[in-house]
Design a protein around this motif. Structure first.
Motif, PDB file in Angstrom:
ATOM      1  N   TYR A  18     119.603 -35.134   6.596  1.00  0.00           N
ATOM      2  CA  TYR A  18     118.199 -34.755   6.702  1.00  0.00           C
ATOM      3  C   TYR A  18     117.930 -33.529   5.832  1.00  0.00           C
ATOM      4  CZ  TYR A  18     118.958 -37.630  10.804  1.00  0.00           C
ATOM      5  OH  TYR A  18     119.324 -38.659  11.631  1.00  0.00           O
ATOM      6  N   HIS A  19     116.690 -33.385   5.387  1.00  0.00           N
ATOM      7  CA  HIS A  19     116.325 -32.300   4.491  1.00  0.00           C
ATOM      8  C   HIS A  19     115.584 -31.180   5.204  1.00  0.00           C
ATOM      9  CE1 HIS A  19     112.749 -34.815   4.784  1.00  0.00           C
ATOM     10  NE2 HIS A  19     112.037 -33.780   4.372  1.00  0.00           N
ATOM     11  N   ARG A  20     115.065 -31.436   6.402  1.00  0.00           N
ATOM     12  CA  ARG A  20     114.372 -30.408   7.176  1.00  0.00           C
ATOM     13  C   ARG A  20     114.787 -30.518   8.630  1.00  0.00           C
ATOM     14  NH1 ARG A  20     108.375 -28.981   5.858  1.00  0.00           N
ATOM     15  NH2 ARG A  20     108.182 -29.599   8.036  1.00  0.00           N
ATOM     16  N   LEU A  21     114.543 -29.420   9.358  1.00  0.00           N
ATOM     17  CA  LEU A  21     114.944 -29.391  10.764  1.00  0.00           C
ATOM     18  C   LEU A  21     114.125 -30.366  11.595  1.00  0.00           C
ATOM     19  CD1 LEU A  21     116.664 -28.148  12.980  1.00  0.00           C
ATOM     20  CD2 LEU A  21     114.983 -26.317  13.180  1.00  0.00           C
ATOM     21  N   ASP A  22     112.823 -30.472  11.318  1.00  0.00           N
ATOM     22  CA  ASP A  22     111.994 -31.368  12.107  1.00  0.00           C
ATOM     23  C   ASP A  22     112.177 -32.832  11.727  1.00  0.00           C
ATOM     24  OD1 ASP A  22     110.876 -31.250   9.628  1.00  0.00           O
ATOM     25  OD2 ASP A  22     108.919 -30.526  10.273  1.00  0.00           O
ATOM     26  N   ARG A  37     109.105 -44.629  21.940  1.00  0.00           N
ATOM     27  CA  ARG A  37     108.248 -43.543  21.445  1.00  0.00           C
ATOM     28  C   ARG A  37     109.126 -42.550  20.681  1.00  0.00           C
ATOM     29  NH1 ARG A  37     104.543 -41.218  26.072  1.00  0.00           N
ATOM     30  NH2 ARG A  37     103.649 -40.223  24.200  1.00  0.00           N
ATOM     31  N   ALA A  38     109.566 -42.975  19.516  1.00  0.00           N
ATOM     32  CA  ALA A  38     110.520 -42.162  18.741  1.00  0.00           C
ATOM     33  C   ALA A  38     109.892 -40.854  18.289  1.00  0.00           C
ATOM     34  CB  ALA A  38     111.015 -42.964  17.532  1.00  0.00           C
ATOM     35  N   ALA A  39     108.649 -40.883  17.819  1.00  0.00           N
ATOM     36  CA  ALA A  39     108.007 -39.668  17.322  1.00  0.00           C
ATOM     37  C   ALA A  39     107.808 -38.657  18.446  1.00  0.00           C
ATOM     38  CB  ALA A  39     106.670 -40.023  16.670  1.00  0.00           C
ATOM     39  N   ALA A  40     107.369 -39.112  19.614  1.00  0.00           N
ATOM     40  CA  ALA A  40     107.171 -38.191  20.741  1.00  0.00           C
ATOM     41  C   ALA A  40     108.498 -37.626  21.237  1.00  0.00           C
ATOM     42  CB  ALA A  40     106.442 -38.912  21.871  1.00  0.00           C
ATOM     43  N   ASN A  41     109.538 -38.432  21.266  1.00  0.00           N
ATOM     44  CA  ASN A  41     110.853 -37.946  21.695  1.00  0.00           C
ATOM     45  C   ASN A  41     111.405 -36.912  20.722  1.00  0.00           C
ATOM     46  OD1 ASN A  41     110.644 -39.791  23.784  1.00  0.00           O
ATOM     47  ND2 ASN A  41     111.828 -41.354  22.730  1.00  0.00           N
ATOM     48  N   GLN A  51     112.503 -31.153  19.385  1.00  0.00           N
ATOM     49  CA  GLN A  51     112.309 -30.089  18.407  1.00  0.00           C
ATOM     50  C   GLN A  51     111.697 -28.849  19.056  1.00  0.00           C
ATOM     51  OE1 GLN A  51     113.316 -29.785  15.314  1.00  0.00           O
ATOM     52  NE2 GLN A  51     114.290 -31.798  15.372  1.00  0.00           N
ATOM     53  N   LYS A  52     110.871 -29.028  20.060  1.00  0.00           N
ATOM     54  CA  LYS A  52     110.325 -27.872  20.782  1.00  0.00           C
ATOM     55  C   LYS A  52     111.430 -27.106  21.489  1.00  0.00           C
ATOM     56  CE  LYS A  52     105.754 -29.908  21.604  1.00  0.00           C
ATOM     57  NZ  LYS A  52     104.790 -30.391  22.631  1.00  0.00           N
ATOM     58  N   ILE A  53     112.386 -27.817  22.082  1.00  0.00           N
ATOM     59  CA  ILE A  53     113.500 -27.134  22.743  1.00  0.00           C
ATOM     60  C   ILE A  53     114.368 -26.411  21.720  1.00  0.00           C
ATOM     61  CG2 ILE A  53     115.515 -27.491  24.212  1.00  0.00           C
ATOM     62  CD1 ILE A  53     114.177 -29.900  25.408  1.00  0.00           C
ATOM     63  N   VAL A  54     114.572 -27.030  20.559  1.00  0.00           N
ATOM     64  CA  VAL A  54     115.380 -26.394  19.513  1.00  0.00           C
ATOM     65  C   VAL A  54     114.713 -25.115  19.029  1.00  0.00           C
ATOM     66  CG1 VAL A  54     116.233 -26.662  17.163  1.00  0.00           C
ATOM     67  CG2 VAL A  54     116.477 -28.532  18.781  1.00  0.00           C
ATOM     68  N   GLU A  55     113.413 -25.158  18.779  1.00  0.00           N
ATOM     69  CA  GLU A  55     112.701 -23.954  18.318  1.00  0.00           C
ATOM     70  C   GLU A  55     112.634 -22.899  19.413  1.00  0.00           C
ATOM     71  OE1 GLU A  55     108.516 -22.780  16.041  1.00  0.00           O
ATOM     72  OE2 GLU A  55     108.931 -24.850  16.646  1.00  0.00           O
ATOM     73  N   PHE A  56     112.516 -23.326  20.642  1.00  0.00           N
ATOM     74  CA  PHE A  56     112.491 -22.382  21.758  1.00  0.00           C
ATOM     75  C   PHE A  56     113.821 -21.650  21.886  1.00  0.00           C
ATOM     76  CE2 PHE A  56     113.628 -21.866  26.286  1.00  0.00           C
ATOM     77  CZ  PHE A  56     112.711 -20.895  26.650  1.00  0.00           C
ATOM     78  N   GLY A  57     114.933 -22.353  21.706  1.00  0.00           N
ATOM     79  CA  GLY A  57     116.232 -21.723  21.895  1.00  0.00           C
ATOM     80  C   GLY A  57     116.714 -20.922  20.707  1.00  0.00           C
ATOM     81  N   SER A  58     116.442 -21.389  19.495  1.00  0.00           N
ATOM     82  CA  SER A  58     116.977 -20.730  18.297  1.00  0.00           C
ATOM     83  C   SER A  58     115.949 -19.912  17.543  1.00  0.00           C
ATOM     84  CB  SER A  58     117.560 -21.779  17.346  1.00  0.00           C
ATOM     85  OG  SER A  58     116.544 -22.653  16.876  1.00  0.00           O
ATOM     86  N   GLY A  59     114.656 -20.144  17.783  1.00  0.00           N
ATOM     87  CA  GLY A  59     113.624 -19.434  17.035  1.00  0.00           C
ATOM     88  C   GLY A  59     113.407 -19.950  15.636  1.00  0.00           C
TER      89      GLY A  59
END
Length: 368
Positions: free
Chosen positions: A135-139, A172-176, A181-189
């Motif tokens: 992958y090229h980006r985190l999201d 629902r792949a996009a919603a999952n 990704q919200k949890i990843v950003e919440f934990g790592s910033g």
């Protein structure tokens, strides 16, 4: 001599006509050799020639074995050297090659059974440190890759793959992906637009980079309920509205800041205010129900500039945090007022505009 009865060549019976619902005769004759196009005719001729050759070779082998008693022994020795004995063929369970469609389906099933990390081929040397992320980006990371290489590495018990699978919805792949990704950003910033190139393009470096940022932020996902309610379980918490402003608390730093009323969006009671993007350090802001377009949203990052201890991150990995000019210990509005025109080589992309006398004047120049 015994008389032999000459038999006529066996011919397949001509298919009977089928009567359709409209009482019209429908003939189901197969196309003969004259009706085939040239390309199919060539293929048909080649197939027949190959079958005739194979039949003649088998017949010759049988005749040689009947005439020469030593022929079977030599053939067995040849089969052994080629590993074509019956025991070898049955042990290996060799199958005839299938069609192109069957081969494509088989490869597709193999790709589905592998995880996101296994989809990227390992180098010839087998060194796991050189495996690159697909992958090229985190999201852009898939649900499987994010849960296996990030979240489960952070908290093996709470954020295990079975627990994360229970909070996702099938189909629902996009919603999952967005939920993880919200949890990843919440934990790592780290925001979703983090580019995975260079050193971060390798899986081992990327995993260690994200884990270091998760550790220095105090393992925020350690007691996170699944699925999280970000208004309650997010980074910030609104305490009360006093005369000086709104008291906001950082739940993990245990720091309380009073935000002035003039900075807040328009509101009448205290219940009109809420915290949006409460999982993101960069985008978390105070919004109001009456401000429908969020033009008056108050960003919380300038009021909480120190989200983690940079010295701890430097101790874990000196290369993780690039050297950047600190936003000093000034209040957020004072930092904007003291902003000056950047010099060449500073790497500053945007400079806030100062208040001037004319509408067409730029920062640092007199109006008119």
């Amino acid at each position: 001599l015994k008389s032999r009865q000459v038999l006529a060549p066996c011919r397949s019976p001509r298919p009977r006509p089928r009567v359709g619902p409209s009482s019209q005769v429908v003939v189901c004759d197969m196309p003969n050799a004259k009706q085939l196009n040239p390309y199919d005719k060539v293929i048909n001729d080649e197939r027949r020639a190959t079958e005739s050759l194979l039949k003649a070779q088998k017949q010759e082998v049988r005749q040689v074995m009947d005439l020469c008693p030593d022929a079977p022994g030599h053939l067995i020795q040849k089969f052994s050297s080629l590993k074509m004995r019956l025991s070898d063929i049955q042990g290996a369970k060799r199958e005839l090659p299938g069609s192109l469609e069957e081969e494509a389906n088989r490869r597709k099933k193999q790709c589905r059974s592998t995880t996101g990390a296994a989809s990227s081929a390992r180098p010839a040397g087998g060194d796991p440190n050189n495996v690159e992320t697909p992958y090229h980006r985190l999201d852009a990371c898939s649900v499987t890759f994010t849960s296996a290489h990030l979240l489960e590495e952070w908290e093996p018990q709470l954020l295990s793959q079975p627990n994360l699978r229970r909070m996702t919805t099938r189909g629902r792949a996009a919603a999952n992906k967005e939920a993880l990704q919200k949890i990843v950003e919440f934990g790592s910033g780290q925001p979703g637009d983090l580019v995975l190139t260079g050193r971060l393009g390798r899986v081992v470096v990327f995993k260690q980079y994200m884990k270091n940022h998760y550790i220095v932020r105090g393992r925020r996902c350690r007691d996170l309920p699944l699925p999280p309610n970000w208004l309650v379980d997010g980074l910030y918490e609104m305490l009360e509205l006093i005369a000086a402003g709104l008291r906001v608390r950082h739940r993990f730093l245990d720091v309380v800041v009073v935000i002035e009323l003039k900075i807040l969006p328009k509101h009448d009671p205290f219940d009109d205010l809420s915290i949006d993007f409460n999982w993101s350090e960069m985008r978390a802001s105070i919004v109001s129900v009456k401000d429908t377009d969020n033009r008056g949203a108050c960003l919380l990052l300038p009021h909480f500039p120190a989200q983690y201890d940079k010295s701890k991150l430097q101790a874990l990995s000196p290369d993780d945090e690039p050297a950047a000019p600190a936003i000093a210990d000034q209040p957020p509005m004072a930092a904007l007022e003291n902003a000056t025109t950047p010099r060449v080589g500073q790497g500053v992309v945007f400079t806030p505009r100062k208040r001037d006398a004319g509408p067409n004047s730029v920062a640092g120049t007199p109006g008119g």
